[in-house]
Design an enzyme around this catalytic site. Structure first.
Site, PDB file in Angstrom:
ATOM      1  N   THR A  70       0.828  -1.200   0.000  1.00  0.00           N
ATOM      2  CA  THR A  70       0.000   0.000   0.000  1.00  0.00           C
ATOM      3  C   THR A  70       0.864   1.253   0.000  1.00  0.00           C
ATOM      4  O   THR A  70       0.594   2.217  -0.730  1.00  0.00           O
ATOM      5  CB  THR A  70      -0.936   0.000   1.223  1.00  0.00           C
ATOM      6  OG1 THR A  70      -1.842  -1.093   1.122  1.00  0.00           O
ATOM      7  CG2 THR A  70      -1.717   1.295   1.327  1.00  0.00           C
ATOM      8  N   GLN A 172      -0.866  -8.980  -7.144  1.00  0.00           N
ATOM      9  CA  GLN A 172      -1.468 -10.307  -7.277  1.00  0.00           C
ATOM     10  C   GLN A 172      -0.737 -11.212  -8.262  1.00  0.00           C
ATOM     11  O   GLN A 172      -0.942 -12.426  -8.245  1.00  0.00           O
ATOM     12  CB  GLN A 172      -2.931 -10.166  -7.708  1.00  0.00           C
ATOM     13  CG  GLN A 172      -3.830  -9.557  -6.654  1.00  0.00           C
ATOM     14  CD  GLN A 172      -3.969 -10.423  -5.419  1.00  0.00           C
ATOM     15  OE1 GLN A 172      -3.813 -11.639  -5.463  1.00  0.00           O
ATOM     16  NE2 GLN A 172      -4.256  -9.793  -4.295  1.00  0.00           N
ATOM     17  N   SER A 189       3.855  -6.469  -3.206  1.00  0.00           N
ATOM     18  CA  SER A 189       3.756  -6.680  -1.764  1.00  0.00           C
ATOM     19  C   SER A 189       4.179  -8.106  -1.425  1.00  0.00           C
ATOM     20  O   SER A 189       3.634  -9.065  -1.974  1.00  0.00           O
ATOM     21  CB  SER A 189       2.334  -6.426  -1.281  1.00  0.00           C
ATOM     22  OG  SER A 189       2.253  -6.481   0.124  1.00  0.00           O
ATOM     23  N   CYS A 315     -22.683  -6.532   0.815  1.00  0.00           N
ATOM     24  CA  CYS A 315     -23.158  -6.076   2.117  1.00  0.00           C
ATOM     25  C   CYS A 315     -22.340  -6.730   3.226  1.00  0.00           C
ATOM     26  O   CYS A 315     -22.426  -7.932   3.439  1.00  0.00           O
ATOM     27  CB  CYS A 315     -24.630  -6.417   2.302  1.00  0.00           C
ATOM     28  SG  CYS A 315     -25.709  -5.534   1.179  1.00  0.00           S
TER      29      CYS A 315
END
Length: 451
Positions: A70, A172, A189, A315
């Site tokens: 990040t 990824q 990462s 959700c």
């Protein structure tokens, strides 16, 4: 307990563990010092940088280590935009980028490029988004939720022609191979490929205008301030080299297991949509969404059954907002399961997963009351106000087959996810989605029953 969530964090590779322990004894000193311990630490750091650069496909002096992936993305965006501040503040991003890229782009004038239902960007759409004041384009090498591989080489070429740098989020895909094409900046990462957490990398190719936007520091070429976590860096580089040496064989083996999941899940579980591209995808990742299923409930049930999987479900109890990736793709967002197989996953574990999944989906659907309702004879309104997805879709499914062919069901819902899931349900079930309109309360979604 099978761990099927490599896309979040890969298990620590044995080589990383060995390198980490060895570097704790040999690499604790300040690598900027000239005494013996410092020189030894510098040799370890230089060797790690050389190893990582070879895997990335850049020069060692073009690569720095950061405290996380990040951080690498944020520094990459900020540094590239500052380096081209005279060009403008316009940045182009794909709609399915990692949230770290999207958040970094919020500081500028960001333009989002859409994707198709497989999650893939069209290079022509990127070209159309470029402007004279475009300072940067950001495109992931492969998507973290759907696994779709992006056309980086084609986008890199059009960016080169336009004179705009391309930043690639390769978190990824780096475990499986280098990113092709003439990219300008690249981030990764370590915990995504089996290295320790807390190590990222940022490559900035020579000729790319770049101005670091943090306090000046002499370490890492001034691009990543602070004392290097040398043991973790050594372990990250060693594990990247190790997983690359195994990548070809493991990619072929895991891809066959993913193909098995992609084929069998729709056969075993009714009302399922497998999302992402069928062939242009990461070898280890598959995502599918189940109608009439609460994603968290299904993940919890799978956890009880011994399987660790993740979700891009819309959700969640923490945000109650749709996954921006699934939303951009226009696919079903409820009941979403992401399976990402780490190296070493056995075929037996995959078969056990396929064996328990149908019963668990049926159990969750039963708890939510996903069963047909009594017959109705006319058009009707379903009041789902105050209910979270997948309940509005379940209530729609209960009545749609009972209204006459050509009849219209109007679903009232104040859940944002209904705007994604009801059209997706219509597409899957063959009914006609007539659109939505604001209602006195919430939104009215209208569906016409097909023959």
């Amino acid at each position: 307990m099978p761990y099927f969530d490599m896309a979040s964090a890969a298990p620590l590779h044995p080589v990383a563990r060995e390198a980490l322990l060895a570097a704790l004894d040999e690499g604790w000193a300040d690598p900027s010092r000239l005494y013996r311990e410092g020189r030894r630490a510098r040799l370890l750091l230089d060797a790690a940088r050389q190893t990582a650069a070879e895997a990335v496909g850049c020069r060692p002096d073009e690569l720095v280590f950061t405290p996380s992936g990040t951080r690498a993305l944020h520094d990459g965006v900020a540094g590239a935009m500052a380096g081209r501040r005279r060009t403008g503040r316009h940045v182009v991003v794909s709609a399915v980028e990692h949230s770290a890229v999207l958040h970094a782009a919020e500081a500028y004038e960001a333009a989002s490029v859409g994707v198709d239902r497989t999650g893939r960007v069209a290079p022509a759409d990127v070209a159309a988004a470029l402007r004279p004041d475009t300072a940067l384009v950001c495109l992931q090498s492969a998507n973290h939720e759907a696994g779709t591989v992006q056309p980086v080489a084609e986008v890199a070429e059009l960016c080169r022609t336009a004179g705009v740098p391309l930043l690639v989020d390769a978190a990824q895909s780096l475990a499986w191979g280098p990113v092709e094409g003439g990219w300008s900046l690249l981030a990764g990462s370590a915990h995504k490929w089996g290295g320790p957490p807390g190590v990222g990398l940022l490559a900035v190719r020579k000729g790319t205008r770049f101005a670091p936007q943090h306090p000046a520091d002499e370490r890492e070429s001034g691009r990543s301030p602070g004392f290097e976590n040398l043991p973790a860096i050594v372990a990250a580089a060693a594990s990247l080299r190790a997983v690359r040496s195994e990548a070809a064989a493991e990619a072929a083996r895991l891809s066959a297991l993913v193909d098995r999941i992609r084929t069998r899940v729709p056969e075993l579980v009714p009302d399922v949509e497998v999302v992402g591209h069928g062939t242009l995808r990461l070898p280890h990742l598959v995502t599918f969404s189940c109608l009439y299923v609460d994603g968290e409930a299904l993940l919890t049930a799978l956890d009880r059954a011994g399987f660790s999987v993740s979700s891009g479900s819309s959700c969640t109890s923490s945000t109650l907002t749709p996954s921006h990736v699934l939303k951009a793709m226009g696919v079903l967002s409820e009941g979403n399961v992401r399976v990402s197989l780490p190296p070493g996953t056995s075929a037996e574990d995959v078969e056990r997963f396929l064996g328990v999944l149908p019963g668990l989906v049926a159990e969750v659907r039963s708890h939510l009351g996903a069963a047909p309702a009594p017959a109705l004879d006319a058009d009707l309104v379903v009041d789902s106000l105050g209910k979270l997805c997948p309940i509005p879709v379940i209530e729609l499914a209960k009545v749609i087959d009972q209204v006459p062919v050509g009849g219209v069901v109007t679903v009232l819902s104040d859940d944002e996810a209904a705007g994604l899931d009801i059209p997706a349900w219509c597409s899957m079930r063959g009914h006609t989605y007539l659109g939505s309109a604001q209602a006195p309360q919430g939104t009215a979604y209208r569906v016409r029953r097909a023959p």
